[in-house]
Each structure stands twice: as structure tokens, then as C-alpha cells.
Enzyme design. Sequence first.
Site, PDB file in Angstrom:
ATOM      1  N   HIS A  68      10.457 -12.736   0.567  1.00  0.00           N
ATOM      2  CA  HIS A  68      11.640 -12.803  -0.303  1.00  0.00           C
ATOM      3  C   HIS A  68      12.470 -11.532  -0.141  1.00  0.00           C
ATOM      4  CE1 HIS A  68       9.931 -10.080  -3.467  1.00  0.00           C
ATOM      5  NE2 HIS A  68       8.773 -10.627  -3.124  1.00  0.00           N
ATOM      6  N   ASP A  70      14.865 -10.867  -2.372  1.00  0.00           N
ATOM      7  CA  ASP A  70      15.327 -10.444  -3.702  1.00  0.00           C
ATOM      8  C   ASP A  70      14.367  -9.406  -4.294  1.00  0.00           C
ATOM      9  OD1 ASP A  70      13.467 -12.663  -3.883  1.00  0.00           O
ATOM     10  OD2 ASP A  70      13.891 -12.766  -6.026  1.00  0.00           O
ATOM     11  N   GLU A 135      12.179 -15.340  -5.409  1.00  0.00           N
ATOM     12  CA  GLU A 135      10.746 -15.217  -5.693  1.00  0.00           C
ATOM     13  C   GLU A 135      10.504 -14.476  -6.993  1.00  0.00           C
ATOM     14  OE1 GLU A 135       6.537 -13.884  -5.471  1.00  0.00           O
ATOM     15  OE2 GLU A 135       8.320 -12.685  -5.766  1.00  0.00           O
ATOM     16  N   GLU A 136      11.354 -13.488  -7.269  1.00  0.00           N
ATOM     17  CA  GLU A 136      11.185 -12.714  -8.499  1.00  0.00           C
ATOM     18  C   GLU A 136      11.797 -13.456  -9.702  1.00  0.00           C
ATOM     19  OE1 GLU A 136       9.264 -10.331  -8.420  1.00  0.00           O
ATOM     20  OE2 GLU A 136       9.455  -9.127  -6.604  1.00  0.00           O
TER      21      GLU A 136
END
Length: 380
Positions: A68, A70, A135-136
Site C-alpha cells: 500500500h 497510503d 490499506e490504512e
Amino acid sequence: MDCITLLQKLINAPTITPQECGIYSFLKELLNPYFSFIEQDTNGVKNLFAYSKNFKKDKLPHICFAGHIDVVPAGDGWESDPFCAKHQDGYIYGRGSQDMKSGISAFVCAVLAFLYRYENALDFLRISLLLTSDEEGDGTYGTQHMLGLLEQKGFLPDMVIVAEPTASKTCGDVIKIGRRGSINGVIKIFGKQGHVAYPKQCINPIELLGSRLGKLAGVNLDDGDEDFAPSKLVITDIRAGMEVVNVTPSELKILFNVRNAPQSNVDSVEKYIKEVLEGLEFDLELKQSSVGFITHKHTKLLAYLQESISSVCGKEACLSTSGGTSDARFFGLRGIDVVEIGVPNDRIHAINERVKVSDVQSLERIFIRFLEVLLANSIG
Ligand SMILES: [Zn+2]
């Protein structure tokens, strides 16, 4: 481009979930000689799937590197700008330096170096990179969403490396090979409210629980196995009453969680709690909030990765299933062999997040070596 320069460039893009800040177009330029692309944007979440230009040869083994781009917000108290990478005393500082822009820069540079060095590699292997930007966040439109799309195209990988930060001290010391599942539960035990001085007129749920609490709080529901720790019932909250000393409560509520190994599931947890509370009036709610998975030790993915780590770091990695969830589970649930390996994680989501330059460089070397081992085995 070397992996440290790329890492700094990635850190300088403030990609707080789900922003992507133009990283994909920059990476596409780097990858363009060898890769084709699927870009996808749903509800502001942008995903990039880069696949080697030999995907028509659909019998060739397909390795995917995933991660990811992010990051979580920086928070206050940083000694330097979290979105302006700082190189100092052998470390790179910045938000995402561990989680997980170092992993991404290591696999991007490793794949490019490998393909440059082994011109015929794409006669024997298919390689892809999957990047997501949520993802976060809640994870709905990232990896999970992309895997549905890739399945329709017949592009699902055979093996996946997620470059999340997994190391405990130095890169290559821990590989995550699976995760436990997670079951949340609520028990309500019912009684009859009354005056504390007339206990015969009350049914006190706290007393009902009393003698049985030891069979619930902190007990292991199974023995686990060589891959998983035992499934422990962890009580997180018990409440009853009105914070007064002269009224007994009518109801008691227990909240708990079980990080479950494969030996336990919702049904077995339910059976156990019903046995413990037999004879009482109670309600039980159970919900599996995430399902566990495991990539077994005998898989080619793990064997090749261990061989690569041995040759780069001089020792084998420990295999672990501890910790919280990650996007690796979405591959695992589809039966795809998946592992996570990356840099240390001692400062993830913290202020002054930083990564050791040498750890990022070892990770890149591990990935290059892994591709070499995979290639050698695919040539046969
Ligand atoms: Zn992460």
C-alpha cells in the site's frame, strides 16, 4: 534509480489514505519498459496493477509483489517535516518510511534490476506489482476489490509477497506466514434487581458469574499448533449495576475477543461458553470479524524466500503468525500462497518514523535473490 532515492521520492508525496499524489504515474514511467498497467479508481481509492508484458503466456508461474502506498496521518511532535524525507545517520526519516514505502521501493527496484540483468527471465516467469491506497483505511476498495477484478481477467497470482514491515530487529529476521482469525463476543447474564439488604429477593448476576469467571477470563480454548498460539478468550469489559452500593443489578454484560487458531471457530467458542454458563439465563452474540489463513512451510514460496534470506543475511528467518490484520489475508482467503516480509516495524504509525538505509538495501537484495531462485527453479 536506487531504492533509497526512490524511497525518499515516495515519502515526499503526502499520501494520507486514500490519496495517491501522482505516485502511480511516476512508477509507471519507471516500469514502462517491461510492464503493462491496469489503473482503477473507486470511491477515491486508486489502485495500480502492473503486469509483465508476457501475460499471454498464462502457464508461466506468476509472482506478485503487493503493498500500500497510503500512510496514516503524521500527528504532532515530529523533529522534521514528515513529508520531506530526511537522510541522517544512516536512517531515512518520514511518514511511511517503515510502513511501507521502503517495502515498495525495495520491490520496484529489485524487479527492475532483475529484469535488466536477466533478459530472458520473462520467457519463464510472469511478474506483477499490486499497489493500493486504502490499506490504512477500511480496505474495501483496495486489494480485496482488485482481486475480484484480477480473477475476472484470469490474472490472479500463484504466489504473493506483501512487503509490510515484519522484521523485529533487522530485515530478514521474521516472515509472517499467516494470521489468526478474530472473533468478537458479547455475553449478557440476566438476574433480578433488588435491595442489597434483602438478597433472597434478588438474583444477582455478578454472583452468578463469580464462580465461573475463571473458566472464561484468559482461558486457552485450544492448544494451538506449531504455527499458531492457542486461542485465548480475552475479556475486555465487564459491566453491571448503577455505581451504587445498595442495589443489585438485573443484568451483567461481558465483552470479549478471541484471536482464533484454526482449531477454534465460532461454533466451538459458542459450545464452550454454553457449557460454562449452563443453568443460567443468558444471551450470547458472536461475530467472526476476520478469518485466519496460513501459508504452509513446504510451499515453494517459503522455501525460495528462506533460501534467499539465508544467502543474503546468512541466517534463516523466524516464521510468525502474530500481530493484527493486513491485506495479505485477502490473498490467503483465496487460497493463494502469501507471505509478508519487510523492514523492522518499531516506529510504524509513530512520530519520527524512520528506517535504516541498510535494512531497505537488504530487502532489495533479498527480493532480487528470490527472483533469481524462482527463475532458476522455473527454468528447471
Ligand atoms: Zn502497512
